[in-house]
Design a protein around this motif. Structure first.
Motif, mmCIF file in Angstrom:
data_model
loop_
_atom_site.group_PDB
_atom_site.id
_atom_site.type_symbol
_atom_site.label_atom_id
_atom_site.label_comp_id
_atom_site.label_asym_id
_atom_site.label_seq_id
_atom_site.Cartn_x
_atom_site.Cartn_y
_atom_site.Cartn_z
ATOM 1 N N ARG A 117 81.147 117.629 74.121
ATOM 2 C CA ARG A 117 79.212 117.986 74.957
ATOM 3 C C ARG A 117 78.897 116.653 75.192
ATOM 4 N NH1 ARG A 117 75.784 121.187 70.559
ATOM 5 N NH2 ARG A 117 73.735 120.806 71.562
ATOM 6 N N SER A 118 79.587 116.009 73.805
ATOM 7 C CA SER A 118 78.823 114.197 74.087
ATOM 8 C C SER A 118 79.331 113.629 75.390
ATOM 9 C CB SER A 118 78.591 113.608 72.559
ATOM 10 O OG SER A 118 79.837 113.695 72.366
ATOM 11 N N PHE A 119 80.964 113.610 74.612
ATOM 12 C CA PHE A 119 81.662 112.507 74.972
ATOM 13 C C PHE A 119 82.270 113.532 76.165
ATOM 14 C CE2 PHE A 119 79.194 108.792 75.313
ATOM 15 C CZ PHE A 119 79.507 108.441 74.373
ATOM 16 N N SER A 120 83.327 112.684 77.301
ATOM 17 C CA SER A 120 84.406 113.514 78.334
ATOM 18 C C SER A 120 85.767 113.430 77.113
ATOM 19 C CB SER A 120 84.590 112.553 79.303
ATOM 20 O OG SER A 120 84.191 111.778 80.820
ATOM 21 N N MET A 121 86.061 113.053 76.274
ATOM 22 C CA MET A 121 87.481 113.038 75.905
ATOM 23 C C MET A 121 87.613 113.275 73.981
ATOM 24 S SD MET A 121 90.105 113.609 75.934
ATOM 25 C CE MET A 121 90.972 112.625 74.088
ATOM 26 N N VAL A 122 86.092 111.849 73.360
ATOM 27 C CA VAL A 122 86.113 111.835 72.335
ATOM 28 C C VAL A 122 84.701 111.752 71.652
ATOM 29 C CG1 VAL A 122 86.249 110.322 70.145
ATOM 30 C CG2 VAL A 122 88.046 110.335 72.071
ATOM 31 N N LEU B 150 94.614 112.621 72.914
ATOM 32 C CA LEU B 150 94.549 112.113 74.214
ATOM 33 C C LEU B 150 95.599 113.448 75.383
ATOM 34 C CD1 LEU B 150 95.235 108.680 74.194
ATOM 35 C CD2 LEU B 150 93.346 109.551 74.559
ATOM 36 N N LYS B 151 96.631 113.828 75.030
ATOM 37 C CA LYS B 151 97.395 114.631 74.910
ATOM 38 C C LYS B 151 96.775 115.950 74.726
ATOM 39 C CE LYS B 151 102.159 112.377 74.996
ATOM 40 N NZ LYS B 151 103.636 111.822 74.171
ATOM 41 N N MET C 145 97.265 111.748 79.559
ATOM 42 C CA MET C 145 97.373 110.921 77.887
ATOM 43 C C MET C 145 96.624 109.674 78.600
ATOM 44 S SD MET C 145 98.394 107.981 77.018
ATOM 45 C CE MET C 145 100.550 107.819 77.463
ATOM 46 N N LEU C 146 97.356 108.926 80.321
ATOM 47 C CA LEU C 146 96.620 108.276 80.955
ATOM 48 C C LEU C 146 95.221 109.022 80.593
ATOM 49 C CD1 LEU C 146 99.738 106.648 82.997
ATOM 50 C CD2 LEU C 146 98.418 106.226 81.255
ATOM 51 N N MET C 147 95.224 110.064 81.996
ATOM 52 C CA MET C 147 93.626 109.978 82.238
ATOM 53 C C MET C 147 92.408 109.834 81.085
ATOM 54 S SD MET C 147 94.093 112.783 85.073
ATOM 55 C CE MET C 147 94.659 114.318 84.196
ATOM 56 N N ASN C 148 93.182 110.398 79.789
ATOM 57 C CA ASN C 148 91.830 110.814 78.932
ATOM 58 C C ASN C 148 92.180 109.116 78.360
ATOM 59 O OD1 ASN C 148 91.572 113.202 79.152
ATOM 60 N ND2 ASN C 148 93.158 114.388 77.747
ATOM 61 N N HIS D 143 97.073 100.185 73.904
ATOM 62 C CA HIS D 143 97.869 99.434 73.245
ATOM 63 C C HIS D 143 97.254 100.756 71.132
ATOM 64 C CE1 HIS D 143 100.734 98.724 69.026
ATOM 65 N NE2 HIS D 143 99.499 98.246 69.258
ATOM 66 N N GLU D 144 95.392 99.992 71.326
ATOM 67 C CA GLU D 144 94.945 100.448 70.808
ATOM 68 C C GLU D 144 94.046 102.054 70.757
ATOM 69 O OE1 GLU D 144 93.519 98.705 67.632
ATOM 70 O OE2 GLU D 144 95.485 97.795 68.242
ATOM 71 N N ILE D 145 94.240 102.710 72.109
ATOM 72 C CA ILE D 145 93.482 103.294 72.539
ATOM 73 C C ILE D 145 94.836 104.429 72.197
ATOM 74 C CG2 ILE D 145 92.707 105.001 74.173
ATOM 75 C CD1 ILE D 145 90.535 103.521 73.899
ATOM 76 N N LYS D 146 96.257 104.200 71.901
ATOM 77 C CA LYS D 146 96.484 105.910 71.822
ATOM 78 C C LYS D 146 97.090 105.490 70.404
ATOM 79 C CE LYS D 146 99.851 103.697 74.744
ATOM 80 N NZ LYS D 146 101.155 102.997 75.319
ATOM 81 N N LYS D 147 96.611 104.091 69.744
ATOM 82 C CA LYS D 147 97.368 104.172 68.464
ATOM 83 C C LYS D 147 96.282 104.533 67.969
ATOM 84 C CE LYS D 147 95.963 100.431 65.877
ATOM 85 N NZ LYS D 147 96.782 98.805 65.388
#
Length: 328
Positions: free
Chosen positions: A277-282, A269-270, A201-204, A259-263
């Motif tokens: 394809r376009s971005f690492s996570m989202v 994230l987990k 979660m922290l890395m993502n 806080h906002e990223i997790k919300k």
């Protein structure tokens, strides 16, 4: 305390992070600041103390080539091919502001303490402060290329002066990213030692915020671009003061951004492995959907406050720097 922190650093050692969108951020900062100057491309001719990954180091000019990683349809900075072996000063700063992410800092053995972090890219691009202890050397990377840029201008080599200055901008921009200064809340860092889902979660979360700035800039978001362009220069006493102010600013925004990223992206994230394809996570589409729902309104507000202030600091730095080297 040191054992706890070292254990955490070893766990994150295999991951690389950096703001996405360096070229876009730099372009909108520098385009009205730097002189309207065509610069002759010159060969690299420097004896440096810094060690690089020579298999990744690029020393030829690549202006006009496709160096920006973005999705199809993204609005990226202009990047014309050189004319008569000359390129504009703004283009050198724009193109090469992402150069340190092309691999020159990867796979190196930088110090006897390398085993604590494993990843040399992280060593040079971040400056963590955890429980009163500091790790990594993004600040030293900035100082190094600031000094090297001055040396190049003194020699009358304006091409490499601007190119080294672009690298300096990269590292100070990295220091403006909250996650480059703090990997998570202290409680989360402790949990991550025993719970891999917290570590992921922290890395993502870091990856996601890296990409969010690129999403805003390369989507052509008018408010974001206007915030950068209209930022008024703030002049500080020295490069040291610049680093301190940028780091203090980034750390002050960490709790709100985190806080906002997790919300907004909590479950993703987990669960995700970071191979989109376009971005690492989202993905770009997911950013757009969250944007349309209004889920990103707070994150955008915090990001624009942060980037606006950073743009002001960097404009002041550039104006002072270019006044200094004008006489060389």
């Amino acid at each position: 305390m040191k054992t706890f922190v070292f254990a955490f650093l070893i766990i994150i050692s295999s991951f690389l992070f950096s703001w996405s969108g360096h070229e876009g951020l730099t372009y909108y900062i520098v385009k009205d600041i730097v002189p309207d100057e065509l610069v002759k491309i010159t060969p690299y001719n420097y004896q440096e103390k810094r060690v690089y990954n020579l298999s990744k180091l690029v020393l030829r000019d690549v202006c006009g080539e496709n160096t920006i990683k973005a999705w199809e349809g993204a609005i990226t900075p202009p990047n014309p091919s050189p004319v008569d072996e000359k390129v504009p000063a703004w283009q050198i700063l724009t193109v090469y502001s992402s150069e340190p992410d092309w691999g020159m800092d990867q796979g190196l053995d930088l110090s006897p303490y390398q085993f604590l972090i494993g990843n040399s890219q992280g060593v040079r691009h971040m400056k963590y402060r955890i429980m009163g202890l500091e790790f990594f050397e993004a600040d030293k990377s900035f100082y190094y290329f600031h000094d090297l840029a001055k040396e190049a201008f003194r020699k009358g080599d304006r091409y490499w002066g601007y190119r080294f200055l672009a690298r300096a901008l990269h590292y100070i921009e990295d220091l403006s990213q909250p996650y480059h200064n703090k990997p998570g809340e202290i409680g989360e860092i402790f949990q991550a030692l025993f719970d891999k889902s917290i570590m992921k979660m922290l890395m993502n979360a870091h990856y996601t915020y890296d990409d969010y700035l690129a999403y805003l800039i390369y989507s052509g978001d008018e408010e974001t671009i206007r915030t950068i362009e209209e930022a008024k220069p703030i002049f500080l006493k020295s490069e040291w003061h610049l680093v301190q102010e940028v780091r203090k600013l980034a750390l002050s925004y960490f709790p709100k951004v985190h806080h906002e990223i997790k919300k907004v992206f909590g479950s993703k994230l987990k669960d995700r492995e970071g191979k989109l394809r376009s971005f690492s996570m989202v993905s770009v589409e997911e950013f757009k959907e969250a944007d349309q729902r209004g889920d990103l309104s707070n994150l955008k507000r915090y990001t624009l406050e942060l980037i606006g202030k950073v743009s002001s600091y960097l404009k002041g730095y550039l104006i002072d720097f270019l006044k200094t080297v004008k006489a060389f």
